[in-house]
Enzyme design. Structure first.
Site, PDB file in Angstrom:
ATOM      1  N   GLU A   1       0.833  -1.220   0.000  1.00 25.02           N
ATOM      2  CA  GLU A   1       0.000   0.000   0.000  1.00 25.02           C
ATOM      3  C   GLU A   1       0.861   1.259   0.000  1.00 25.02           C
ATOM      4  OE1 GLU A   1      -2.854  -0.430   3.219  1.00 25.02           O
ATOM      5  OE2 GLU A   1      -4.171  -1.583   1.921  1.00 25.02           O
TER       6      GLU A   1
ATOM      7  N   GLU B   1      -5.514  -8.096  -1.160  1.00 27.17           N
ATOM      8  CA  GLU B   1      -6.198  -7.874   0.116  1.00 27.17           C
ATOM      9  C   GLU B   1      -7.635  -7.471  -0.161  1.00 27.17           C
ATOM     10  OE1 GLU B   1      -4.637  -5.365   3.230  1.00 27.17           O
ATOM     11  OE2 GLU B   1      -2.585  -5.854   2.666  1.00 27.17           O
TER      12      GLU B   1
HETATM   13  C1  BG6 Z   1      -4.517  -2.858   4.744  1.00 29.92           C
HETATM   14  C2  BG6 Z   1      -3.179  -3.265   5.277  1.00 29.92           C
HETATM   15  O1  BG6 Z   1      -4.605  -1.490   4.725  1.00 29.92           O
HETATM   16  O2  BG6 Z   1      -5.635  -3.163   5.458  1.00 29.92           O
HETATM   17  C3  BG6 Z   1      -3.207  -4.338   6.341  1.00 29.92           C
HETATM   18  O3  BG6 Z   1      -2.299  -3.623   4.249  1.00 29.92           O
HETATM   19  C4  BG6 Z   1      -4.385  -4.105   7.241  1.00 29.92           C
HETATM   20  O4  BG6 Z   1      -1.976  -4.323   7.005  1.00 29.92           O
HETATM   21  C5  BG6 Z   1      -5.651  -4.201   6.409  1.00 29.92           C
HETATM   22  O5  BG6 Z   1      -4.444  -4.935   8.341  1.00 29.92           O
HETATM   23  C6  BG6 Z   1      -6.937  -4.073   7.190  1.00 29.92           C
HETATM   24  O6  BG6 Z   1      -6.879  -2.954   8.003  1.00 29.92           O
HETATM   25  P1  BG6 Z   1      -7.196  -3.037   9.549  1.00 29.92           P
HETATM   26  O7  BG6 Z   1      -6.954  -1.677  10.058  1.00 29.92           O
HETATM   27  O8  BG6 Z   1      -8.597  -3.465   9.634  1.00 29.92           O
HETATM   28  O9  BG6 Z   1      -6.253  -4.032  10.095  1.00 29.92           O
END
Ligand code: BG6
Length: 479
Positions: A182, A376
């Site tokens: 990211e 993701e």
């Molecule tokens: C992404 C990141 O932004 O979102 C992860 O690459 C992160 O590291 C994921 O965990 C979800 O975000 P959060 O804040 O719910 O953990």
């Protein structure tokens, strides 16, 4: 039978070292910036405050990343569960601090390398392709406190050494890599990927853009090294993509949405995929008072070492309303904007929009013409296990099903999509809040927000659902 997803599609799941491993000071590991982030909903506000300087304050705060879910010790058990689900790939990251504890050492820490050898070999033994992120929201703390993070050009050399070490060690057995997780997120939280806090100019556009330039150069160097090590390696960039809508048909909002798409969604990938700064960059820099220091060989390096594929995370959209005629700000939508009246939000206020994923896939493919990889996506939710610690997470299944349908539609539109690795395939520590209770996994980990509990793993309902999805190549998405 022909299926909507190609047979070679990389179904899997994703984690990051700092959010799962724990063992934060074991086997020679140095402190990472994430080891200084307190747990709790105020996490991002605390680290964005003027006083935050990476000091640990154990009297006031807890530091959940220190323990994570103990994946460092339990990775064999976890990967066996991934294999049981039928994973074709597992996306994880290498903690830079396990290899170079302070980032500046001349020789790597063999214990750290041996650990990742074991993780990779376990994956391969199960027929799972490792997909490795070189830098996922962490860097040696020393590089942030002493060098001031990525705005300092010296980090390029330190990262080059780290990349060379791991690529030379693992590049013959790992095909899929990504450089910075990211990378564009620094627009909102520069501490995570650039190591900048207010005291080291996190609020200064000049520092951020200069840091990005150094990361682009470092990313190109890593890509170059990867190809020298093994020409079969596929190197990707990794961005957050938040499909951006104008609130209404007012041309002012339409223009603002377009500009936001350029400056947030595309800026970094434009450089990493096209090998040059985009046409709109000079005006963007001018508007922010940014003058980049670019060294003579940098532009050639960027041009000659573009990425092979575009990895991206997709969780939420952004709705732009410059006119403020109506509409209210989103609460909790990490990337800001106006609340979209057509969409529901998660318990953390992240707006849910599967159609936006189809749009994202089309926009990215249209722009770059390179294979895409959704590395993701997922629903952070509060799970309520029964007395056997079984979670019937139909809400998560519904979320994932809708996003898989959107991917199938995008493939039918003509997009080339390599794979899908839903986030937090096993429950882990949240990035934005440091909570365990924000769960994404197919596997429930018996730990609460204070990381009390057995730590044992339990299959959720979504576990067998995803197993069936993979077994049927994405055809059977029913509950
Ligand atoms: C992404 C990141 O932004 O979102 C992860 O690459 C992160 O590291 C994921 O965990 C979800 O975000 P959060 O804040 O719910 O953990």
């Amino acid at each position: 039978m022909s299926t909507r997803f190609p047979r070679e599609f990389l179904w899997g799941g994703a984690t990051a070292a700092n959010q799962v491993e724990g063992a934060y000071d074991e086997a020679g590991k140095g402190l990472s910036i994430v080891d200084t982030l307190p747990g709790g909903k105020a996490r991002l506000a605390i680290v964005a405050s003027e006083s935050f300087d990476f000091s640990l304050d154990t009297a006031r705060y807890t530091y959940p990343n220190h323990k994570g879910i103990d994946h460092y010790h339990r990775f064999k058990e976890d990967i066996a569960l991934f294999a049981e689900m039928g994973f074709k790939c597992y996306r994880f990251s290498i903690a830079w601090t396990r290899i170079y504890p302070n980032g500046v050492e001349q020789t790597p820490n063999e214990a750290g390398l041996a650990h990742y050898d074991a993780v990779i070999d376990t994956c391969l033994a199960h027929g799972i392709e490792p997909v490795i992120t070189l830098s996922h929201y962490e860097m040696p703390l020393h590089l942030a406190t002493v060098y001031g993070g990525w705005k300092n050009r010296a980090l390029v050399g330190f990262f080059e050494r780290f990349s060379r070490t791991v690529l030379e060690r693992f590049g013959h057995k790992v095909k899929y890599w990504m450089t910075f997780n990211e990378i564009n997120s620094a627009a909102h939280f520069p501490i995570m990927s650039q190591g900048l806090v207010v005291k080291t100019d996190a609020r200064d556009a000049q520092a951020k853009f200069q840091a990005w330039h150094h990361q682009f150069v470092a990313s190109s160097l890593a890509t170059k090294i990867a190809r020298e090590v093994n020409p079969n390696i596929q190197m990707g960039c990794m961005i957050i993509y938040a499909t951006t809508y104008a609130y209404d048909s007012n041309p002012v909002n339409q223009l603002a949405a377009m500009q936001r798409t350029q400056s947030f969604n595309f800026y970094c990938a434009d450089v990493q995929a096209n090998g040059k700064y985009p046409y709109y960059a000079p005006r963007l820099w001018d508007s922010l008072g940014v003058t980049l220091a670019i060294e003579p060989c940098d532009l050639e390096l960027l041009a000659n070492n573009t990425v092979d594929y575009i990895g991206f995370s997709y969780y939420m959209l952004t709705t732009v309303n410059e006119t403020h005629a109506e509409g209210e700000d989103t609460e909790g939508n990490l990337l800001g904007g106006t609340r979209n009246p057509f969409l529901e939000a998660s318990e953390w206020g992240w707006e849910i929009d599967p159609t936006g994923l189809r749009i994202a896939l089309n926009q990215l493919y249209d722009r770059y013409g390179k294979p895409l990889f959704v590395v993701e996506n997922g629903l952070g939710a509060i799970d309520k296990p029964d007395s056997n610690l079984y979670v019937a997470d139909d809400y998560r299944i519904n979320y994932l099903r809708q996003h898989i349908e959107a991917m199938a539609d995008a493939i039918a539109d003509g997009v080339t999509l390599m794979g899908y690795t839903p986030w937090g395939c096993i429950d882990l520590v949240s990035m934005s809040t440091g909570e365990m209770s924000k769960r994404y996994g197919f596997i429930y980990v018996d730990l609460d927000d204070t990381l009390s509990g057995s730590g044992d793993r339990h299959k959720k309902k979504s576990f067998s659902w995803y197993q069936k999805v993979i077994a049927t190549h994405g055809e059977d998405l029913a509950l």
